[in-house]
Scaffold this motif. Structure first.
Motif, PDB file in Angstrom:
ATOM      1  N   UNK A  79      26.856  37.378  50.531  1.00  0.00           N
ATOM      2  CA  UNK A  79      27.477  36.071  50.783  1.00  0.00           C
ATOM      3  C   UNK A  79      28.806  36.273  51.489  1.00  0.00           C
ATOM      4  N   UNK A  80      28.972  35.644  52.637  1.00  0.00           N
ATOM      5  CA  UNK A  80      30.189  35.817  53.436  1.00  0.00           C
ATOM      6  C   UNK A  80      30.871  34.465  53.633  1.00  0.00           C
ATOM      7  N   UNK A  81      32.157  34.402  53.323  1.00  0.00           N
ATOM      8  CA  UNK A  81      32.943  33.176  53.485  1.00  0.00           C
ATOM      9  C   UNK A  81      34.178  33.473  54.325  1.00  0.00           C
ATOM     10  N   UNK A  82      34.486  32.596  55.281  1.00  0.00           N
ATOM     11  CA  UNK A  82      35.649  32.774  56.153  1.00  0.00           C
ATOM     12  C   UNK A  82      36.823  31.976  55.595  1.00  0.00           C
ATOM     13  N   UNK A  83      37.985  32.606  55.538  1.00  0.00           N
ATOM     14  CA  UNK A  83      39.207  31.937  55.106  1.00  0.00           C
ATOM     15  C   UNK A  83      40.210  31.974  56.256  1.00  0.00           C
ATOM     16  N   UNK A  84      40.346  30.855  57.001  1.00  0.00           N
ATOM     17  CA  UNK A  84      41.242  30.827  58.165  1.00  0.00           C
ATOM     18  C   UNK A  84      42.699  30.622  57.768  1.00  0.00           C
ATOM     19  N   UNK A  85      43.571  30.710  58.770  1.00  0.00           N
ATOM     20  CA  UNK A  85      44.997  30.366  58.630  1.00  0.00           C
ATOM     21  C   UNK A  85      45.690  31.120  57.500  1.00  0.00           C
ATOM     22  N   UNK A  86      45.283  32.370  57.293  1.00  0.00           N
ATOM     23  CA  UNK A  86      45.898  33.233  56.263  1.00  0.00           C
ATOM     24  C   UNK A  86      45.865  32.608  54.876  1.00  0.00           C
ATOM     25  N   UNK A  87      44.798  31.863  54.575  1.00  0.00           N
ATOM     26  CA  UNK A  87      44.701  31.200  53.275  1.00  0.00           C
ATOM     27  C   UNK A  87      44.709  32.182  52.114  1.00  0.00           C
ATOM     28  N   UNK A  88      44.197  33.382  52.336  1.00  0.00           N
ATOM     29  CA  UNK A  88      44.147  34.371  51.260  1.00  0.00           C
ATOM     30  C   UNK A  88      45.433  35.183  51.141  1.00  0.00           C
ATOM     31  N   UNK A  89      46.269  35.146  52.182  1.00  0.00           N
ATOM     32  CA  UNK A  89      47.502  35.925  52.174  1.00  0.00           C
ATOM     33  C   UNK A  89      47.714  36.633  53.493  1.00  0.00           C
ATOM     34  N   UNK A  90      48.810  37.381  53.588  1.00  0.00           N
ATOM     35  CA  UNK A  90      49.151  38.099  54.811  1.00  0.00           C
ATOM     36  C   UNK A  90      48.217  39.260  55.084  1.00  0.00           C
ATOM     37  N   UNK A  91      48.211  39.710  56.329  1.00  0.00           N
ATOM     38  CA  UNK A  91      47.290  40.779  56.738  1.00  0.00           C
ATOM     39  C   UNK A  91      47.486  42.052  55.926  1.00  0.00           C
ATOM     40  N   UNK A  92      48.726  42.475  55.765  1.00  0.00           N
ATOM     41  CA  UNK A  92      48.980  43.726  55.055  1.00  0.00           C
ATOM     42  C   UNK A  92      48.478  43.665  53.619  1.00  0.00           C
ATOM     43  N   UNK A  93      48.724  42.546  52.946  1.00  0.00           N
ATOM     44  CA  UNK A  93      48.252  42.391  51.568  1.00  0.00           C
ATOM     45  C   UNK A  93      46.736  42.428  51.500  1.00  0.00           C
ATOM     46  N   UNK A  94      46.086  41.779  52.475  1.00  0.00           N
ATOM     47  CA  UNK A  94      44.630  41.750  52.483  1.00  0.00           C
ATOM     48  C   UNK A  94      44.047  43.138  52.765  1.00  0.00           C
ATOM     49  N   UNK A  95      44.697  43.881  53.654  1.00  0.00           N
ATOM     50  CA  UNK A  95      44.235  45.247  53.941  1.00  0.00           C
ATOM     51  C   UNK A  95      44.357  46.111  52.691  1.00  0.00           C
ATOM     52  N   UNK A  96      45.461  45.954  51.965  1.00  0.00           N
ATOM     53  CA  UNK A  96      45.643  46.710  50.721  1.00  0.00           C
ATOM     54  C   UNK A  96      44.547  46.371  49.711  1.00  0.00           C
ATOM     55  N   UNK A  97      44.195  45.086  49.635  1.00  0.00           N
ATOM     56  CA  UNK A  97      43.139  44.679  48.708  1.00  0.00           C
ATOM     57  C   UNK A  97      41.790  45.269  49.119  1.00  0.00           C
ATOM     58  N   UNK A  98      41.545  45.275  50.428  1.00  0.00           N
ATOM     59  CA  UNK A  98      40.298  45.851  50.922  1.00  0.00           C
ATOM     60  C   UNK A  98      40.211  47.329  50.563  1.00  0.00           C
ATOM     61  N   UNK A  99      41.299  48.063  50.783  1.00  0.00           N
ATOM     62  CA  UNK A  99      41.328  49.487  50.458  1.00  0.00           C
ATOM     63  C   UNK A  99      41.078  49.710  48.974  1.00  0.00           C
ATOM     64  N   UNK A 100      41.562  48.771  48.150  1.00  0.00           N
ATOM     65  CA  UNK A 100      41.399  48.882  46.697  1.00  0.00           C
ATOM     66  C   UNK A 100      39.968  48.607  46.236  1.00  0.00           C
ATOM     67  N   UNK A 101      39.103  48.168  47.151  1.00  0.00           N
ATOM     68  CA  UNK A 101      37.704  47.971  46.803  1.00  0.00           C
ATOM     69  C   UNK A 101      37.295  46.533  46.577  1.00  0.00           C
TER      70      UNK A 101
END
Length: 324
Positions: free
Chosen positions: A60-82
């Protein structure tokens, strides 16, 4: 005979229940700074739809535009965390992990989209993406989203690097941008894109360098009179997720995700390329003047920037590998 049929039916039901119980679902949230009205958002949504269709909804894939989930760096850190997060970002961000990949954000590194695809196909580039996986736990799902070429937009006529001298110009902030803009004569200034309109309007800064898609969507023509059409950076974007999440997918689903991301990014890029003339007309119709420039002057001006960042030989090597 009835007992045999009942037993067979029971076995079938048991198998079906086991299959349902063993089926896994996976969730991926795609974070982007782009608005839901942007052309790239459409490409992301097309990829999401294809992934869900070809995995029967198990991814299941959902798009969150306009940085709704947070800034790029924070999101990259979350991705790295699994965490099941993917981020639409660029080479500047990825250069924080593998430095040389930042060359993609240098002025006049590639002249068009197709040349960029040739670079992406080189062994050197593939080595960078392998390093991102092995060293940083970052999986590049695709690197071929494209948002057009960046040019200078300001309120004074400028057609040469000399004309840009002293022009305080907003850039995203990564070293390739800063060094490129400085080499072309302007003074780089790092603020969020969301602040640019008001900053130019209040004369806190003089200019920006930006692609047509963003210039049109933010009505930059209301605060800028001129486009100095340098087309100095062809803006490639990448979609990345954490290797920890990606590796949990069955191999079949991994390939579906990779193919859907690349193919829809390519199709989306063609739409954006085809729309350039119409977007330029929108800028002109709203009062902007397009200034055509001698790009060779600007290409010559940025040569020292490659030297400063240690990328002169790397650029030559990549050109040889890519045949451009």
């Amino acid at each position: 005979m009835k007992k045999i049929l009942v037993l067979a039916l029971a076995l079938v039901m048991c198998f079906a229940l086991t299959s349902v119980a063993s089926a896994k679902s996976y969730e991926l949230k795609i974070s982007t700074t782009q608005t839901d009205s942007s052309m790239i958002y459409q490409g992301l949504q097309a990829a999401a739809d294809e992934i869900m269709e070809k995995t029967n909804g198990e991814v299941k894939v959902t798009i969150y535009p306009s940085s709704q989930l947070g800034g790029e760096e924070d999101m990259i850190d979350q991705a790295i965390a699994g965490i099941g997060v993917a981020v639409l970002t660029d080479a500047g961000r990825m250069s924080n992990y593998v430095n040389d990949i930042g060359i993609f954000n240098m002025a006049y590194f590639v002249d068009n989209y197709e040349d960029g695809l040739k670079i992406i196909s080189t062994d050197t580039f593939k080595g960078w993406t392998d390093d991102l996986v092995a060293q940083d736990g970052i999986r590049v799902l695709c690197f071929n989203y494209y948002d057009g070429a960046r040019s200078f937009m300001q309120n004074k006529e400028a057609s040469t690097p000399e004309d840009l001298k002293g022009l305080v110009t907003r850039t995203p902030g990564a070293a390739p941008y800063n060094e490129s803009i400085s080499a072309m004569g302007a003074t780089p200034y790092n603020i969020a894109w969301s602040e640019v309109y008001n900053s130019i309007q209040t004369k806190a800064i003089d200019a920006c360098e930006v692609q047509y898609t963003s210039a049109v969507s933010t009505h930059i023509y209301e605060v800028c009179k001129y486009v100095t059409k340098t087309e100095h950076i062809n803006l490639f974007n990448c979609l990345i997720c954490g290797e920890a999440w990606f590796s949990k997918l069955p191999e079949e689903y991994q390939q579906i995700v990779l193919d859907a991301c690349y193919n829809n990014a390519y199709a989306n890029a063609q739409d954006i390329i085809a729309a350039q003339a119409d977007m330029e007309k929108t800028l002109v119709d709203n009062g902007m003047t397009i200034i055509e420039v001698d790009k060779e002057l600007f290409k010559e001006a940025v040569t020292p920037a490659y030297e400063k960042l240690g990328w002169t030989e790397l650029r030559a090597k990549l050109y040889e590998e890519a045949g451009i």
